[in-house]
Write an enzyme that holds these catalytic residues in place. Sequence first.
Site, PDB file in Angstrom:
ATOM      1  N   SER A 144      63.410 -11.257  42.752  1.00  0.00           N
ATOM      2  CA  SER A 144      63.047 -12.507  42.084  1.00  0.00           C
ATOM      3  C   SER A 144      64.133 -12.977  41.116  1.00  0.00           C
ATOM      4  O   SER A 144      64.400 -14.176  41.034  1.00  0.00           O
ATOM      5  CB  SER A 144      61.705 -12.357  41.372  1.00  0.00           C
ATOM      6  OG  SER A 144      61.674 -11.185  40.586  1.00  0.00           O
ATOM      7  N   MET A 182      62.333   3.827  42.656  1.00  0.00           N
ATOM      8  CA  MET A 182      61.472   2.659  42.473  1.00  0.00           C
ATOM      9  C   MET A 182      61.109   2.534  40.994  1.00  0.00           C
ATOM     10  O   MET A 182      60.563   3.455  40.404  1.00  0.00           O
ATOM     11  CB  MET A 182      60.175   2.812  43.286  1.00  0.00           C
ATOM     12  CG  MET A 182      60.298   2.586  44.778  1.00  0.00           C
ATOM     13  SD  MET A 182      61.073   1.034  45.280  1.00  0.00           S
ATOM     14  CE  MET A 182      60.039  -0.191  44.469  1.00  0.00           C
ATOM     15  N   ASP A 206      65.347  -0.104  42.135  1.00  0.00           N
ATOM     16  CA  ASP A 206      64.659  -1.218  42.798  1.00  0.00           C
ATOM     17  C   ASP A 206      63.373  -1.570  42.063  1.00  0.00           C
ATOM     18  O   ASP A 206      62.453  -0.757  41.993  1.00  0.00           O
ATOM     19  CB  ASP A 206      64.353  -0.782  44.248  1.00  0.00           C
ATOM     20  CG  ASP A 206      63.689  -1.861  45.070  1.00  0.00           C
ATOM     21  OD1 ASP A 206      63.605  -3.018  44.619  1.00  0.00           O
ATOM     22  OD2 ASP A 206      63.258  -1.537  46.204  1.00  0.00           O
ATOM     23  N   GLY A 207      63.327  -2.789  41.522  1.00  0.00           N
ATOM     24  CA  GLY A 207      62.094  -3.293  40.913  1.00  0.00           C
ATOM     25  C   GLY A 207      62.270  -3.720  39.467  1.00  0.00           C
ATOM     26  O   GLY A 207      62.683  -2.930  38.628  1.00  0.00           O
ATOM     27  N   GLY A 208      62.003  -5.001  39.209  1.00  0.00           N
ATOM     28  CA  GLY A 208      62.035  -5.495  37.833  1.00  0.00           C
ATOM     29  C   GLY A 208      63.424  -5.585  37.222  1.00  0.00           C
ATOM     30  O   GLY A 208      63.575  -5.549  36.005  1.00  0.00           O
ATOM     31  N   GLY A 230      55.538  -2.715  46.705  1.00  0.00           N
ATOM     32  CA  GLY A 230      54.576  -3.614  47.337  1.00  0.00           C
ATOM     33  C   GLY A 230      54.821  -5.092  47.054  1.00  0.00           C
ATOM     34  O   GLY A 230      54.569  -5.932  47.900  1.00  0.00           O
ATOM     35  N   PHE A 231      55.328  -5.387  45.876  1.00  0.00           N
ATOM     36  CA  PHE A 231      55.484  -6.789  45.497  1.00  0.00           C
ATOM     37  C   PHE A 231      56.740  -7.005  44.665  1.00  0.00           C
ATOM     38  O   PHE A 231      57.136  -6.121  43.907  1.00  0.00           O
ATOM     39  CB  PHE A 231      54.269  -7.256  44.676  1.00  0.00           C
ATOM     40  CG  PHE A 231      52.972  -7.099  45.411  1.00  0.00           C
ATOM     41  CD1 PHE A 231      52.522  -8.100  46.274  1.00  0.00           C
ATOM     42  CD2 PHE A 231      52.224  -5.939  45.278  1.00  0.00           C
ATOM     43  CE1 PHE A 231      51.330  -7.939  46.972  1.00  0.00           C
ATOM     44  CE2 PHE A 231      51.033  -5.764  45.976  1.00  0.00           C
ATOM     45  CZ  PHE A 231      50.577  -6.775  46.833  1.00  0.00           C
ATOM     46  N   GLY A 232      57.297  -8.188  44.810  1.00  0.00           N
ATOM     47  CA  GLY A 232      58.390  -8.587  43.939  1.00  0.00           C
ATOM     48  C   GLY A 232      57.822  -9.104  42.626  1.00  0.00           C
ATOM     49  O   GLY A 232      56.614  -9.296  42.482  1.00  0.00           O
ATOM     50  N   GLY A 233      58.705  -9.292  41.645  1.00  0.00           N
ATOM     51  CA  GLY A 233      58.303  -9.959  40.411  1.00  0.00           C
ATOM     52  C   GLY A 233      57.518  -9.132  39.409  1.00  0.00           C
ATOM     53  O   GLY A 233      56.897  -9.684  38.501  1.00  0.00           O
ATOM     54  N   MET A 281      58.822   0.773  53.538  1.00  0.00           N
ATOM     55  CA  MET A 281      57.612   1.127  52.789  1.00  0.00           C
ATOM     56  C   MET A 281      56.472   1.161  53.799  1.00  0.00           C
ATOM     57  O   MET A 281      55.566   0.320  53.786  1.00  0.00           O
ATOM     58  CB  MET A 281      57.365   0.085  51.680  1.00  0.00           C
ATOM     59  CG  MET A 281      58.328   0.243  50.517  1.00  0.00           C
ATOM     60  SD  MET A 281      58.376  -1.199  49.458  1.00  0.00           S
ATOM     61  CE  MET A 281      59.562  -2.177  50.377  1.00  0.00           C
ATOM     62  N   SER A 317      67.264  -8.600  47.177  1.00  0.00           N
ATOM     63  CA  SER A 317      66.132  -8.266  48.037  1.00  0.00           C
ATOM     64  C   SER A 317      65.599  -9.541  48.679  1.00  0.00           C
ATOM     65  O   SER A 317      65.103 -10.434  47.993  1.00  0.00           O
ATOM     66  CB  SER A 317      65.023  -7.608  47.218  1.00  0.00           C
ATOM     67  OG  SER A 317      63.855  -7.529  48.006  1.00  0.00           O
ATOM     68  N   MET A 334      57.233  -3.673  54.839  1.00  0.00           N
ATOM     69  CA  MET A 334      55.936  -3.198  54.314  1.00  0.00           C
ATOM     70  C   MET A 334      54.877  -3.254  55.398  1.00  0.00           C
ATOM     71  O   MET A 334      54.840  -4.219  56.175  1.00  0.00           O
ATOM     72  CB  MET A 334      55.497  -4.095  53.157  1.00  0.00           C
ATOM     73  CG  MET A 334      56.501  -4.147  52.031  1.00  0.00           C
ATOM     74  SD  MET A 334      55.893  -5.227  50.738  1.00  0.00           S
ATOM     75  CE  MET A 334      57.239  -5.075  49.567  1.00  0.00           C
ATOM     76  N   HIS A 391      69.247  -6.104  50.622  1.00  0.00           N
ATOM     77  CA  HIS A 391      68.130  -5.155  50.587  1.00  0.00           C
ATOM     78  C   HIS A 391      66.963  -5.758  51.365  1.00  0.00           C
ATOM     79  O   HIS A 391      66.545  -6.890  51.111  1.00  0.00           O
ATOM     80  CB  HIS A 391      67.751  -4.891  49.132  1.00  0.00           C
ATOM     81  CG  HIS A 391      66.687  -3.861  48.965  1.00  0.00           C
ATOM     82  ND1 HIS A 391      66.949  -2.513  49.000  1.00  0.00           N
ATOM     83  CD2 HIS A 391      65.353  -3.971  48.754  1.00  0.00           C
ATOM     84  CE1 HIS A 391      65.826  -1.838  48.815  1.00  0.00           C
ATOM     85  NE2 HIS A 391      64.835  -2.707  48.673  1.00  0.00           N
ATOM     86  N   HIS A 406      64.732  -0.809  53.497  1.00  0.00           N
ATOM     87  CA  HIS A 406      63.816  -0.007  52.673  1.00  0.00           C
ATOM     88  C   HIS A 406      62.448   0.007  53.355  1.00  0.00           C
ATOM     89  O   HIS A 406      61.734  -0.991  53.339  1.00  0.00           O
ATOM     90  CB  HIS A 406      63.741  -0.661  51.269  1.00  0.00           C
ATOM     91  CG  HIS A 406      62.801   0.008  50.325  1.00  0.00           C
ATOM     92  ND1 HIS A 406      62.424  -0.566  49.133  1.00  0.00           N
ATOM     93  CD2 HIS A 406      62.170   1.214  50.371  1.00  0.00           C
ATOM     94  CE1 HIS A 406      61.596   0.243  48.484  1.00  0.00           C
ATOM     95  NE2 HIS A 406      61.422   1.324  49.227  1.00  0.00           N
ATOM     96  N   ASP A 463      63.149  -5.287  52.656  1.00  0.00           N
ATOM     97  CA  ASP A 463      61.897  -4.586  52.377  1.00  0.00           C
ATOM     98  C   ASP A 463      60.908  -4.718  53.524  1.00  0.00           C
ATOM     99  O   ASP A 463      60.405  -5.805  53.802  1.00  0.00           O
ATOM    100  CB  ASP A 463      61.250  -5.178  51.121  1.00  0.00           C
ATOM    101  CG  ASP A 463      61.976  -4.775  49.850  1.00  0.00           C
ATOM    102  OD1 ASP A 463      62.212  -3.563  49.675  1.00  0.00           O
ATOM    103  OD2 ASP A 463      62.302  -5.662  49.050  1.00  0.00           O
TER     104      ASP A 463
END
Length: 211
Positions: free
Chosen positions: A194, A133, A171-173, A138-141, A64, A6, A33, A29, A62, A31
């Site tokens: 991240s 998701m 997607d995410g974490g 909204g945010f990485g990390g 958002m 991402s 927003m 990927h 993606h 993102d």
Amino acid sequence: MKIAPSILSADFSCLKDDVATVSSAEWLHIDVMDGHFVPNLSFGAPVIKALRPHTKQTFDTHLMIENPERYLDDFIDAGSDHITFHIETVENPKALIERLHDAGVKAGISIKPRTGVEAIEAYLPTLDVVLVMSVEPGFGGQAFMPDSLEKIERLKAIRDREGFRYAIVVDGGINEKTGKQCLEAGADVLVAGSYIFKAKDREAQMRTLRR
Ligand code: DX5
Ligand code: ZN
């Protein structure tokens, strides 16, 4: 399995050089927003268009954003190979899927952590991508939400039973531990921001994810 770094976690001051450091990844990927659907702003179609000539990787966009139908042509023209919108943002998902397919772009729908698989069940036969998701968008990390594993399992079971074709993307974490759990649950593609871009040696980090 495929990996989709991402670029939200890349260095925007040298985006094309940063993208070159993850060139073994099948997808990129991207993102987008809008500060309304999610409490953050990233970038829009011009950035995607500028990046397009610098890599042959699949552009997995993606969205958002609210009213994705209003901006769809911009993201198609910018060179997206896939466009994924959120089910929470549209009234007529079928019309969007058709517009994407008419333009030769693969169509995806994403669900937020609190949206169930049943919300998109009617569209599964025509989708190319389902994006689960595993954090609030909204945010990485952020930390991976384990509830998403059940959704991945359910999507895999439906696909196997019905013979659908969509790729299951999470997607995410994502890191080596949560990535493994997602693959075991049935995910085909791991999006990681991240985890990949924070690493000094990104190719080595992606190899760890593949193992
Ligand atoms: C979050 C984005 C993700 C984000 C993932 O709203 O959709 O793609 O970049 O970042 P990590 O992998 O750091 O959780
Ligand atoms: Zn994303």
